[in-house]
Design a protein around this motif. Structure first.
Motif, PDB file in Angstrom:
ATOM      1  N   CYS A   1       1.141  -1.306   0.155  1.00 39.87           N
ATOM      2  CA  CYS A   1      -0.032  -0.216  -0.221  1.00 39.87           C
ATOM      3  C   CYS A   1       0.864   1.388  -0.424  1.00 39.87           C
ATOM      4  O   CYS A   1       0.236   2.305  -0.485  1.00 39.87           O
ATOM      5  CB  CYS A   1      -0.458   0.401   1.572  1.00 39.87           C
ATOM      6  SG  CYS A   1      -2.384  -1.037   1.226  1.00 39.87           S
ATOM      7  N   LEU A   2       1.648   1.127   0.737  1.00 32.62           N
ATOM      8  CA  LEU A   2       2.544   2.316   0.750  1.00 32.62           C
ATOM      9  C   LEU A   2       3.816   2.321  -0.529  1.00 32.62           C
ATOM     10  O   LEU A   2       3.502   3.428  -1.249  1.00 32.62           O
ATOM     11  CB  LEU A   2       3.751   2.198   1.850  1.00 32.62           C
ATOM     12  CG  LEU A   2       4.194   2.125   3.227  1.00 32.62           C
ATOM     13  CD1 LEU A   2       4.492   2.133   4.193  1.00 32.62           C
ATOM     14  CD2 LEU A   2       2.849   3.671   3.187  1.00 32.62           C
ATOM     15  N   VAL A   3       3.902   1.391  -1.059  1.00 31.26           N
ATOM     16  CA  VAL A   3       4.194   1.120  -2.729  1.00 31.26           C
ATOM     17  C   VAL A   3       3.773   2.195  -3.402  1.00 31.26           C
ATOM     18  O   VAL A   3       4.048   3.164  -4.539  1.00 31.26           O
ATOM     19  CB  VAL A   3       4.826   0.083  -2.837  1.00 31.26           C
ATOM     20  CG1 VAL A   3       5.187   0.514  -4.434  1.00 31.26           C
ATOM     21  CG2 VAL A   3       5.944  -0.302  -2.799  1.00 31.26           C
ATOM     22  N   VAL A  14      12.353   7.890  -6.460  1.00 32.71           N
ATOM     23  CA  VAL A  14      13.085   7.358  -5.109  1.00 32.71           C
ATOM     24  C   VAL A  14      12.733   7.123  -3.998  1.00 32.71           C
ATOM     25  O   VAL A  14      13.060   5.325  -3.573  1.00 32.71           O
ATOM     26  CB  VAL A  14      14.359   8.210  -4.667  1.00 32.71           C
ATOM     27  CG1 VAL A  14      15.370   8.237  -3.905  1.00 32.71           C
ATOM     28  CG2 VAL A  14      15.352   9.243  -6.134  1.00 32.71           C
ATOM     29  N   VAL A  15      11.610   6.920  -3.396  1.00 28.19           N
ATOM     30  CA  VAL A  15      10.970   7.141  -2.491  1.00 28.19           C
ATOM     31  C   VAL A  15      10.435   5.301  -2.807  1.00 28.19           C
ATOM     32  O   VAL A  15      10.225   4.204  -2.534  1.00 28.19           O
ATOM     33  CB  VAL A  15       9.804   8.153  -1.831  1.00 28.19           C
ATOM     34  CG1 VAL A  15       8.665   7.064  -0.270  1.00 28.19           C
ATOM     35  CG2 VAL A  15      10.197   9.494  -1.038  1.00 28.19           C
ATOM     36  N   PHE A  16       9.798   5.770  -4.229  1.00 26.14           N
ATOM     37  CA  PHE A  16       9.534   3.911  -4.847  1.00 26.14           C
ATOM     38  C   PHE A  16      10.137   3.445  -4.776  1.00 26.14           C
ATOM     39  O   PHE A  16      10.246   2.303  -4.727  1.00 26.14           O
ATOM     40  CB  PHE A  16       9.131   4.634  -6.186  1.00 26.14           C
ATOM     41  CG  PHE A  16       8.032   2.784  -7.063  1.00 26.14           C
ATOM     42  CD1 PHE A  16       6.982   2.987  -6.498  1.00 26.14           C
ATOM     43  CD2 PHE A  16       8.718   2.639  -7.614  1.00 26.14           C
ATOM     44  CE1 PHE A  16       7.204   1.672  -7.007  1.00 26.14           C
ATOM     45  CE2 PHE A  16       8.657   1.797  -8.728  1.00 26.14           C
ATOM     46  CZ  PHE A  16       7.410   1.864  -7.890  1.00 26.14           C
ATOM     47  N   ALA A  17      11.390   3.383  -4.983  1.00 25.11           N
ATOM     48  CA  ALA A  17      12.083   2.847  -5.216  1.00 25.11           C
ATOM     49  C   ALA A  17      12.824   1.604  -3.947  1.00 25.11           C
ATOM     50  O   ALA A  17      13.051   0.812  -3.948  1.00 25.11           O
ATOM     51  CB  ALA A  17      13.976   3.207  -6.382  1.00 25.11           C
ATOM     52  N   ILE A  18      12.887   2.720  -2.953  1.00 28.90           N
ATOM     53  CA  ILE A  18      13.319   2.151  -1.573  1.00 28.90           C
ATOM     54  C   ILE A  18      12.780   1.197  -0.522  1.00 28.90           C
ATOM     55  O   ILE A  18      12.267   0.134  -0.504  1.00 28.90           O
ATOM     56  CB  ILE A  18      13.325   3.539  -1.063  1.00 28.90           C
ATOM     57  CG1 ILE A  18      14.522   4.578  -1.195  1.00 28.90           C
ATOM     58  CG2 ILE A  18      13.026   2.865   0.963  1.00 28.90           C
ATOM     59  CD1 ILE A  18      14.706   5.398  -0.123  1.00 28.90           C
ATOM     60  N   LEU A  19      10.990   1.844  -1.015  1.00 25.04           N
ATOM     61  CA  LEU A  19       9.682   0.592  -0.780  1.00 25.04           C
ATOM     62  C   LEU A  19       9.573  -0.617  -1.407  1.00 25.04           C
ATOM     63  O   LEU A  19       9.611  -1.827  -0.781  1.00 25.04           O
ATOM     64  CB  LEU A  19       8.602   1.475  -0.655  1.00 25.04           C
ATOM     65  CG  LEU A  19       8.507   2.741   0.123  1.00 25.04           C
ATOM     66  CD1 LEU A  19       7.032   3.518  -0.412  1.00 25.04           C
ATOM     67  CD2 LEU A  19       8.571   3.039   1.929  1.00 25.04           C
ATOM     68  N   LEU A  20       9.400  -0.249  -2.814  1.00 25.14           N
ATOM     69  CA  LEU A  20       9.605  -0.945  -3.815  1.00 25.14           C
ATOM     70  C   LEU A  20      10.679  -2.557  -2.802  1.00 25.14           C
ATOM     71  O   LEU A  20      11.024  -3.999  -3.314  1.00 25.14           O
ATOM     72  CB  LEU A  20      10.091  -0.945  -5.497  1.00 25.14           C
ATOM     73  CG  LEU A  20       9.933  -2.123  -6.114  1.00 25.14           C
ATOM     74  CD1 LEU A  20       8.559  -3.081  -5.906  1.00 25.14           C
ATOM     75  CD2 LEU A  20       9.738  -1.877  -7.370  1.00 25.14           C
ATOM     76  N   GLY A  71       6.005  -0.753 -14.047  1.00 26.19           N
ATOM     77  CA  GLY A  71       6.991  -1.233 -13.568  1.00 26.19           C
ATOM     78  C   GLY A  71       7.430  -2.706 -12.411  1.00 26.19           C
ATOM     79  O   GLY A  71       8.046  -3.190 -11.885  1.00 26.19           O
ATOM     80  N   LEU A  72       5.415  -3.228 -11.663  1.00 26.60           N
ATOM     81  CA  LEU A  72       6.089  -3.310 -10.493  1.00 26.60           C
ATOM     82  C   LEU A  72       6.374  -4.831 -10.784  1.00 26.60           C
ATOM     83  O   LEU A  72       5.676  -5.686 -12.525  1.00 26.60           O
ATOM     84  CB  LEU A  72       4.137  -3.751  -9.892  1.00 26.60           C
ATOM     85  CG  LEU A  72       4.116  -2.467  -9.391  1.00 26.60           C
ATOM     86  CD1 LEU A  72       2.839  -1.813  -8.610  1.00 26.60           C
ATOM     87  CD2 LEU A  72       5.486  -2.015  -7.917  1.00 26.60           C
ATOM     88  N   PRO A  73       6.714  -5.994 -10.381  1.00 26.20           N
ATOM     89  CA  PRO A  73       6.864  -7.309 -10.632  1.00 26.20           C
ATOM     90  C   PRO A  73       5.055  -8.060 -10.464  1.00 26.20           C
ATOM     91  O   PRO A  73       3.982  -7.360  -9.800  1.00 26.20           O
ATOM     92  CB  PRO A  73       7.216  -7.986  -9.604  1.00 26.20           C
ATOM     93  CG  PRO A  73       7.439  -7.190  -8.254  1.00 26.20           C
ATOM     94  CD  PRO A  73       7.187  -5.727  -8.918  1.00 26.20           C
ATOM     95  N   ASP A  74       4.983  -9.145 -11.525  1.00 26.66           N
ATOM     96  CA  ASP A  74       3.213  -9.916 -11.182  1.00 26.66           C
ATOM     97  C   ASP A  74       3.153 -10.433 -10.147  1.00 26.66           C
ATOM     98  O   ASP A  74       4.160 -10.427  -9.121  1.00 26.66           O
ATOM     99  CB  ASP A  74       4.336 -10.687 -12.568  1.00 26.66           C
ATOM    100  CG  ASP A  74       3.794 -10.278 -14.203  1.00 26.66           C
ATOM    101  OD1 ASP A  74       3.095  -9.387 -14.230  1.00 26.66           O
ATOM    102  OD2 ASP A  74       4.624 -11.392 -14.606  1.00 26.66           O
TER     103      ASP A  74
END
Length: 716
Positions: free
Chosen positions: A434-436, A479-485, A672-675
């Motif tokens: 959800c944070l992502v 950047v925040v997205f990459a950290i949370l992912l 770009g999220l994984p399946d």
């Protein structure tokens, strides 16, 4: 005892060499003196011929400068001949054949080196021989210079313009271009168009004008002046008055002044109207009952039986209504409608596989790579070029706060609220995912924001703040997205230290790379003045800088935004000519328009890839108010804290909240999220939020701001 070297030079040998040279010079001295005497004789002859030619030409030629030119040519020719003869006398080994051979080779080199000079010289000689005009004539050259010829020399012709300037025109230009000789003949005709009213008699007006001209001093009686009906114009009937004078300009202007004054006074005294241009506006009834029915219109169309039917709403009218929308909204709607048509086609025709084929085609487009690694760098750079640094600097603190603290606040609020809503709908989504979703939907899209908000009437500082925040918060959001992912996938633990280090590397490195790339390109553009090369430099900055940022694992979007700001402000102001500035800005405006069209059309088409689960649709619809509330918190909180430092006005919160549009960046991150289950949930919610943002918010932001502005302007 050492023996002398075999290569040592003995003093006696040196003396013998010097003595031999001296004896040779003494032996040649008589020949050198004879050669000098021959040269002096030719000099005396050349001077005499020069003076004789000048005196002869002054008595026989109409050109005082012709004698000087021809005398100078004779003098130069005789002096060259004297130099050749003196060389053969003084140096017996130099034969005439060798001299002419050397002159042939040297003549070719000199001809190439002094081509323009010889061209002007030859043209000047031809002008002096053929004399198409004389000194004192008034001429107009092909370059547009008009004036009196002062002198004609072998290199150039000197013209004194009517406003007192001296223009030096090369003779080659005079000889090869069109030249109008105003005073070539004794008479010159002038003309002027006079407009009379449509209610006046043409014959009467012509007679009055003709008599007025005949009484003007300076108008010649032979050829006699005349008056012609020349044109039936929109507001008048134009008669052309024509008269003859002597060709000198001073006299022509004075006579023209007297003629126009006499004709105007004579026509006015006779009651002839001298109308000025007018426009007639015809009104017709545009009520619903009579719109287009020419039988019922008050003016503008003749009444009759054969008239067109009243207009109705048709496909063309609908198209015009759609085209009135901003281009980004219209393209998104077109893409979404096309997606719905494709999906509906398969449901209406069960045997059809057209929808499946289109879905496969669209799904095959790597939207994430296309946008994040290709289009985004060009779009951010093009957008940053038009952001004024002075306006942005005044709003720097809100920009910094909104693009950092605001993104983090929005991510947290959306993440918590999204998990709560998903639970109510029976969907289990871990908090980290959800944070992502909160991180990918929080950044406002600079392309959508600047494309829509550019038409809204807000202050330059507020507009620069909105644009600057949208330029930088997407880099922070990525950047925040990459950290949370990484934390969601379990590759890296979610710790404050790791997140801070990654943020500093990505965002700080992006700023540093953008400054370096922008400064290097600025210095390169400042050192040259070739618009095509400078445009290529800007392209190299975008393509090379973004690729380098990817290799260094730093934020490419931030780097391109910074580089675009440097080139768009310092580069445009100090490193470009007007021509280069015009070409570069128009080139990037075209790139921006093309990529925007492709981007928003792709956003609409991506609807095909969304899974049609009612719960996912409901979750996406519920996410719309959640995103708006989170945006409000992320905007209002920093602005309240910064109010003592800078107040952006009462419209700022609404502009930043309702004008903070989501766009292609959010969809690219979601794609770009994984399946997995979380991907479908995030993708569906992202698409619905972006569609609402672009169509509803983008289509109404201007009207909403104008409405609120009018309310705030009321006294109560």
């Amino acid at each position: 005892m050492s023996t002398p070297s075999a290569s040592a030079i003995h003093p006696s040998e040196v003396w013998a060499t010097v003595n031999g040279m001296a004896n040779g010079f003494l032996a040649m001295l008589p020949l050198l003196v004879a050669g000098l005497i021959v040269f002096l004789i030719f000099w005396a002859i050349a001077s005499g011929v020069r003076r004789a030619v000048e005196v002869f030409a002054a008595k026989r030629s109409e050109y005082p400068s012709a004698g000087v030119a021809f005398g100078r040519l004779a003098y130069i020719g005789l002096m060259l001949l004297g130099a050749l003869v003196a060389a053969t006398v003084g140096f017996p080994s130099v034969t005439p054949a060798k001299l002419f051979s050397a002159l042939g080779i040297g003549g070719v080199a000199i001809g190439f080196a002094f081509k323009d000079i010889f061209q002007n010289l030859l043209a000047g000689i031809l002008l002096l021989i053929r004399h198409p005009f004389r000194t004192g004539d008034e001429i107009t050259t092909g370059g547009g210079f008009t004036g009196t010829v002062e002198s004609i020399e072998t290199r150039a012709t000197f013209i004194r313009t009517y406003d007192g300037r001296r223009v030096i025109v090369p003779n080659s230009v005079i000889y090869t271009e069109t030249v109008t000789v105003i005073t070539a003949y004794d008479l010159l005709r002038s003309e002027y168009d006079v407009g009379i009213g449509y209610g006046d008699d043409v014959t009467t007006a012509k007679g009055i004008a003709l008599e007025a001209m005949k009484g003007v001093e300076g108008v010649l009686a032979d050829p006699a002046p005349d008056v012609l009906l020349w044109e039936l114009a929109g507001s008048s009937k134009n008669i052309r008055i024509r008269w003859w004078t002597r060709p000198k300009r001073a006299g022509v202007l004075q006579v023209r002044d007297r003629v126009l004054q006499a004709v105007a006074e004579a026509l006015s005294s006779a009651g002839i109207d001298l109308p000025f241009p007018t426009t007639q506006i015809l009104f017709h009834d545009q009520t619903e009952a009579s719109d287009g029915d020419r039988r019922r219109q008050r003016e503008g169309w003749p009444a009759g039986a054969d008239v067109p039917e009243p207009r109705h709403l048709n496909a063309v009218t609908i198209a015009r209504l759609i085209l009135k929308l901003p281009s980004s909204i219209g393209l998104t709607i077109m893409g979404a409608v096309a997606s719905l048509l494709v999906v509906s086609l398969d449901r209406l025709l069960p045997g059809s596989r057209f929808g499946e084929q289109v879905v496969g085609f669209v799904a095959g487009i790597d939207f994430h790579t296309t946008l994040m690694d290709g289009m985004l760098s060009f779009l951010l750079f093009a957008g940053a070029l038009h952001v004024k640094w002075d306006d942005m600097r005044r709003g720097r603190w809100p920009i910094i706060a909104l693009s950092t603290v605001g993104v983090v606040l929005s991510t947290a609020v959306i993440g918590l609220g999204f998990q709560l809503i998903a639970g109510w709908l029976g969907l289990v989504v871990p908090l980290i995912w959800c944070l992502v979703f909160g991180a990918l939907i929080s950044p406002t899209d600079p392309v959508a924001v600047m494309g829509i908000l550019g038409r809204a009437e807000v202050s330059p500082t507020l507009k620069a703040t909105v644009a600057g925040e949208s330029l930088f918060n997407d880099g922070v959001g990525v950047v925040v997205f990459a950290i949370l992912l990484e934390a969601a996938l379990g590759t890296e633990p979610l710790s404050l230290g790791h997140a801070g280090a990654l943020f500093l590397r990505e965002a700080g490195g992006g700023v540093l790379l953008g400054v370096v790339a922008g400064w290097i390109s600025y210095r390169a553009m400042r050192s040259i003045d070739e618009y095509n090369v400078e445009v290529m430099i800007s392209l190299a900055v975008v393509m090379g800088g973004y690729a380098l940022a990817s290799k260094l694992h730093i934020s490419g979007p931030v780097a391109m935004a910074v580089a675009g700001l440097i080139i768009g402000n310092k580069g445009v102001a100090h490193a470009m000519s007007d021509l280069t500035r015009d070409y570069l800005l128009k080139f990037w405006a075209l790139i921006d328009d093309i990529l925007n069209a492709v981007l928003f059309l792709l956003i609409g088409l991506e609807a095909i890839t969304i899974p049609w689960d009612p719960r996912l649709i409901a979750l996406g619809v519920a996410a719309i108010p959640l995103v708006l509330v989170a945006r409000g918190i992320a905007v209002v909180a920093p602005l309240v804290v910064l109010r003592p430092i800078l107040s952006l006005g009462r419209l700022a919160p609404l502009t930043l909240i309702w004008g903070g549009l989501r766009g292609g960046i959010s969809i690219a991150l979601a794609l770009g999220l994984p399946d997995g289950p979380a991907r479908s949930i995030a993708l569906a919610a992202t698409y619905i939020v972006v569609l609402f943002s672009v169509i509803v918010q983008g289509g109404s932001v201007e009207r909403v701001l104008n409405h609120v502005r009018s309310k705030l302007a009321q006294p109560n």
